[in-house]
Design a protein around this motif. Structure first.
Motif, mmCIF file in Angstrom:
data_model
loop_
_atom_site.group_PDB
_atom_site.id
_atom_site.type_symbol
_atom_site.label_atom_id
_atom_site.label_comp_id
_atom_site.label_asym_id
_atom_site.label_seq_id
_atom_site.Cartn_x
_atom_site.Cartn_y
_atom_site.Cartn_z
ATOM 1 N N ASN A 166 48.966 17.596 30.820
ATOM 2 C CA ASN A 166 50.101 16.908 30.200
ATOM 3 C C ASN A 166 49.911 15.415 29.987
ATOM 4 O OD1 ASN A 166 51.758 19.309 30.157
ATOM 5 N ND2 ASN A 166 52.031 19.050 32.356
ATOM 6 N N LYS A 167 48.970 14.807 30.700
ATOM 7 C CA LYS A 167 48.825 13.352 30.641
ATOM 8 C C LYS A 167 47.528 12.889 29.993
ATOM 9 C CE LYS A 167 52.728 12.682 32.805
ATOM 10 N NZ LYS A 167 53.903 12.128 32.082
ATOM 11 N N MET A 168 46.572 13.782 29.859
ATOM 12 C CA MET A 168 45.296 13.394 29.253
ATOM 13 C C MET A 168 45.258 13.897 27.816
ATOM 14 S SD MET A 168 42.758 14.208 32.479
ATOM 15 C CE MET A 168 41.310 13.476 31.746
ATOM 16 N N GLY A 169 44.706 13.123 26.918
ATOM 17 C CA GLY A 169 44.614 13.526 25.523
ATOM 18 C C GLY A 169 43.652 14.685 25.333
ATOM 19 N N GLN A 170 43.829 15.434 24.247
ATOM 20 C CA GLN A 170 42.997 16.606 24.031
ATOM 21 C C GLN A 170 41.525 16.253 23.809
ATOM 22 O OE1 GLN A 170 45.123 18.347 20.763
ATOM 23 N NE2 GLN A 170 43.891 17.343 19.195
ATOM 24 N N GLU A 171 41.231 14.981 23.500
ATOM 25 C CA GLU A 171 39.841 14.545 23.371
ATOM 26 C C GLU A 171 39.149 14.423 24.725
ATOM 27 O OE1 GLU A 171 42.422 12.926 22.181
ATOM 28 O OE2 GLU A 171 42.255 12.862 19.985
ATOM 29 N N LEU A 172 39.907 14.624 25.819
ATOM 30 C CA LEU A 172 39.342 14.589 27.170
ATOM 31 C C LEU A 172 39.430 15.941 27.864
ATOM 32 C CD1 LEU A 172 40.805 11.183 28.429
ATOM 33 C CD2 LEU A 172 38.439 11.666 27.813
ATOM 34 N N LEU A 173 39.999 16.925 27.195
ATOM 35 C CA LEU A 173 40.246 18.221 27.810
ATOM 36 C C LEU A 173 39.267 19.274 27.315
ATOM 37 C CD1 LEU A 173 44.156 18.246 27.620
ATOM 38 C CD2 LEU A 173 42.738 17.832 29.647
ATOM 39 N N GLY A 174 39.358 20.439 27.924
ATOM 40 C CA GLY A 174 38.652 21.592 27.417
ATOM 41 C C GLY A 174 37.155 21.608 27.678
ATOM 42 N N PHE A 175 36.484 22.385 26.848
ATOM 43 C CA PHE A 175 35.064 22.657 27.051
ATOM 44 C C PHE A 175 34.198 21.406 27.037
ATOM 45 C CE2 PHE A 175 36.376 26.927 25.629
ATOM 46 C CZ PHE A 175 35.719 27.710 26.575
ATOM 47 N N HIS A 176 34.493 20.460 26.158
ATOM 48 C CA HIS A 176 33.541 19.380 25.951
ATOM 49 C C HIS A 176 33.594 18.310 27.034
ATOM 50 C CE1 HIS A 176 32.230 21.332 22.391
ATOM 51 N NE2 HIS A 176 33.472 21.425 21.973
ATOM 52 N N GLY A 177 34.743 18.150 27.674
ATOM 53 C CA GLY A 177 34.786 17.271 28.832
ATOM 54 C C GLY A 177 33.964 17.845 29.972
ATOM 55 N N ILE A 178 34.101 19.143 30.211
ATOM 56 C CA ILE A 178 33.319 19.807 31.260
ATOM 57 C C ILE A 178 31.839 19.792 30.899
ATOM 58 C CG2 ILE A 178 33.016 21.939 32.567
ATOM 59 C CD1 ILE A 178 35.946 22.625 31.788
ATOM 60 N N GLU A 179 31.549 20.022 29.627
ATOM 61 C CA GLU A 179 30.150 20.015 29.169
ATOM 62 C C GLU A 179 29.475 18.692 29.508
ATOM 63 O OE1 GLU A 179 27.559 20.096 25.008
ATOM 64 O OE2 GLU A 179 29.733 19.812 24.976
ATOM 65 N N ILE A 230 46.448 25.992 21.137
ATOM 66 C CA ILE A 230 45.447 26.178 22.191
ATOM 67 C C ILE A 230 44.063 25.761 21.713
ATOM 68 C CG2 ILE A 230 44.346 27.857 23.719
ATOM 69 C CD1 ILE A 230 46.989 29.482 23.543
ATOM 70 N N ASP A 231 43.735 26.072 20.468
ATOM 71 C CA ASP A 231 42.411 25.754 19.942
ATOM 72 C C ASP A 231 42.096 24.255 20.056
ATOM 73 O OD1 ASP A 231 40.001 25.664 18.580
ATOM 74 O OD2 ASP A 231 40.874 26.016 16.620
ATOM 75 N N PRO A 232 42.908 23.370 19.488
ATOM 76 C CA PRO A 232 42.583 21.944 19.639
ATOM 77 C C PRO A 232 42.708 21.444 21.068
ATOM 78 C CG PRO A 232 44.701 22.221 18.537
ATOM 79 C CD PRO A 232 44.080 23.578 18.603
ATOM 80 N N HIS A 233 43.558 22.084 21.864
ATOM 81 C CA HIS A 233 43.750 21.646 23.252
ATOM 82 C C HIS A 233 42.482 21.845 24.065
ATOM 83 C CE1 HIS A 233 46.353 20.701 26.755
ATOM 84 N NE2 HIS A 233 45.581 21.570 27.406
ATOM 85 N N ILE A 234 41.734 22.919 23.803
ATOM 86 C CA ILE A 234 40.563 23.215 24.642
ATOM 87 C C ILE A 234 39.236 23.012 23.930
ATOM 88 C CG2 ILE A 234 41.894 24.875 26.011
ATOM 89 C CD1 ILE A 234 40.367 27.126 24.613
ATOM 90 N N MET A 252 37.650 13.819 16.961
ATOM 91 C CA MET A 252 38.659 14.873 17.091
ATOM 92 C C MET A 252 38.301 16.030 16.185
ATOM 93 S SD MET A 252 42.751 14.541 16.495
ATOM 94 C CE MET A 252 43.855 15.900 16.805
ATOM 95 N N LYS A 253 38.451 17.236 16.680
ATOM 96 C CA LYS A 253 38.108 18.401 15.879
ATOM 97 C C LYS A 253 38.974 18.463 14.640
ATOM 98 C CE LYS A 253 37.373 23.361 16.208
ATOM 99 N NZ LYS A 253 37.624 24.588 16.958
ATOM 100 N N LYS A 254 38.346 18.544 13.496
ATOM 101 C CA LYS A 254 39.070 18.553 12.227
ATOM 102 C C LYS A 254 39.224 19.986 11.756
ATOM 103 C CE LYS A 254 36.837 14.171 11.240
ATOM 104 N NZ LYS A 254 35.755 13.518 10.505
ATOM 105 N N LEU A 255 40.253 20.672 12.246
ATOM 106 C CA LEU A 255 40.448 22.069 11.889
ATOM 107 C C LEU A 255 40.770 22.186 10.414
ATOM 108 C CD1 LEU A 255 42.518 23.206 14.959
ATOM 109 C CD2 LEU A 255 40.152 23.727 14.467
ATOM 110 N N PHE A 256 40.077 23.106 9.764
ATOM 111 C CA PHE A 256 40.197 23.241 8.320
ATOM 112 C C PHE A 256 40.844 24.578 8.018
ATOM 113 C CE2 PHE A 256 37.926 21.602 4.363
ATOM 114 C CZ PHE A 256 38.484 20.344 4.497
ATOM 115 N N TYR A 257 42.163 24.583 7.841
ATOM 116 C CA TYR A 257 42.872 25.835 7.632
ATOM 117 C C TYR A 257 43.304 26.007 6.182
ATOM 118 C CZ TYR A 257 42.998 26.452 12.643
ATOM 119 O OH TYR A 257 42.633 26.629 13.945
#
Length: 421
Positions: A162-175, A123-127, A1-6
């Motif tokens: 809405n049903k898939m976790g963010q670890e399956l969504l966004g750029f990296h799933g498509i990649e 949006i950032d962690p979602h995609i 999971m992306k570890k956003l460092f804010y």
């Protein structure tokens, strides 16, 4: 999971408070009286207008268009493949891969302004979460009922969102579907069963049909979230994108409490209704919550996790092997923010760098040198011919991390000076 460092946001808050205190003065040393903009404040106002109109708006606009085109191309490819797997050509698949990389570049060039909608609306962690949850993907793609739900137009997009976790969504799933081992997938590979060990070790047989259905639904959700970014910042975004975000997806897109777009909120700084009390607070937001935040993340997380061995699997874009390109695009987003526009829309006379050159030439020179050093170090990584995923502890990687850390320090130094002067 992306570890956003804010962690930089705490610094930004402190600096914003300092900026507010500084702005309480009747003048800034140039004779400006209460109710009038000082010379410095006038320049900051012009910098903000240039920044919003020529960095944020066009970058998010490009991203919105490119992800829309990616989705449309995947819809066409999916339907062709379902009708006849042999009808999808390699040229068509290669074009989809190229469009993905184009959209990916635009996204990475937004990361110096993740403050605002990208963070507030998640949006950032979602995609852009990684590593990809391959075990979860095996479960999704091997379940006929779930594939049917994904393969259902807008309802399929909503199911993914809405049903898939963010670890399956966004750029990296498509990649994962489009690239393997740094190369475009082949049509032949899609026509056969999936060969990744996550699938074969479980005896799961999944074909390109299921993969393209999944990638298409996820691309639809990616498009919607990138449209949300554009609409949230630019109230003059295309009407169909506003309608999709607001009415069909029912996604939030305004600043809480005043219903401004994020662009208007920044452009209206110091006025009643804006969350920015001073022009200095805008400059600090750009430099610390924006530029420093992504510099710190690239050095400490995107590079640092694998470089130090803290998490060897923490590799961004491992399937396309574009990690170094991602990192460089992040630094380009800082460059665009500092120099008053994206390439082709730049006006350096209305930029943070111009402000520093005029009022603190020493700081300007130090910041410019650090930026150039970071870009040069990342070019060395790209030109090494060795992907980050293949050797994350190489000497050139260590050098790049140190250069980006130095850039981060200079960004914070510049913000501290602007806040106090």
């Amino acid at each position: 999971m992306k570890k956003l460092f804010y962690y930089a946001s705490a610094v930004a808050m402190a600096l914003t408070m300092a900026a507010g205190l500084t702005a309480c003065s009747d003048d800034d040393g140039d004779g400006a009286s209460a109710g009038q903009l000082s010379e410095q404040e006038q320049m900051m106002s012009e910098i903000t207008t240039q920044y919003v109109n020529n960095v944020i708006y066009p970058t998010y606009g490009d991203l919105a268009t490119e992800t829309s085109e990616l989705y449309d191309m995947l819809v066409d490819a999916k339907e062709k493949f379902k009708a006849n797997p042999a009808s999808l050509t390699q040229a068509e698949l290669d074009a989809i891969c190229a469009k993905f990389l184009q959209a990916r570049q635009s996204w990475e060039e937004t990361e110096a302004f993740l403050f605002g909608a990208a963070t507030v609306f998640g949006i950032d962690p979602h995609i852009d979460t990684w590593p990809l949850d391959l075990d979860g993907l095996v479960t999704e793609l091997s379940n006929a009922e779930k594939i049917a739900l994904l393969d259902n137009g807008d309802d399929g997009i909503a199911y993914a969102a809405n049903k898939m976790g963010q670890e399956l969504l966004g750029f990296h799933g498509i990649e994962f579907i489009l690239f393997r081992n740094g190369a475009n997938r082949t049509v032949e590979a899609l026509q056969a069963n999936e060969t990744d060990p996550a699938f074969t070790s479980k005896g799961v047989q999944v074909s390109g049909r299921e993969e393209l259905i999944y990638a298409t639904a996820v691309a639809g959700d990616l498009r919607d979230r990138c449209w949300q970014l554009e609409v949230s910042w630019n109230e003059d975004a295309p009407a169909d994108r506003i309608a999709r975000v607001a009415d069909e997806c029912e996604l939030p897109y305004t600043v809480s409490g005043n219903d401004y777009s994020y662009g208007k909120n920044m452009l209206e700084a110091t006025k009643v209704g804006s969350t920015y009390a001073t022009w200095r607070s805008v400059m600090v937001e750009i430099l610390v919550a924006g530029c420093s935040n992504i510099a710190a993340e690239v050095a400490g997380q995107k590079i640092g996790q694998a470089l130090t061995g803290a998490d060897p699997n923490y590799i961004e874009s491992p399937y396309s092997k574009k990690s170094f390109t991602d990192f460089k695009d992040n630094i380009i987003s800082i460059e665009n923010s500092l120099y008053g526009g994206i390439e082709g829309s730049r006006d350096e006379s209305k930029s943070i760098m111009a402000y520093l050159r005029q009022y603190n030439a020493t700081q300007a020179a130090s910041l410019e040198a650090a930026l150039n050093n970071a870009l040069t170090a990342l070019d060395a990584c790209i030109n090494s011919g060795v992907a980050f995923v293949d050797d994350p502890q190489a000497a050139h990687v260590n050098a790049a991390q140190k250069a980006i850390e130095a850039l981060d320090n200079e960004l914070n130094s510049a913000a501290e000076w602007i806040a106090a002067n």
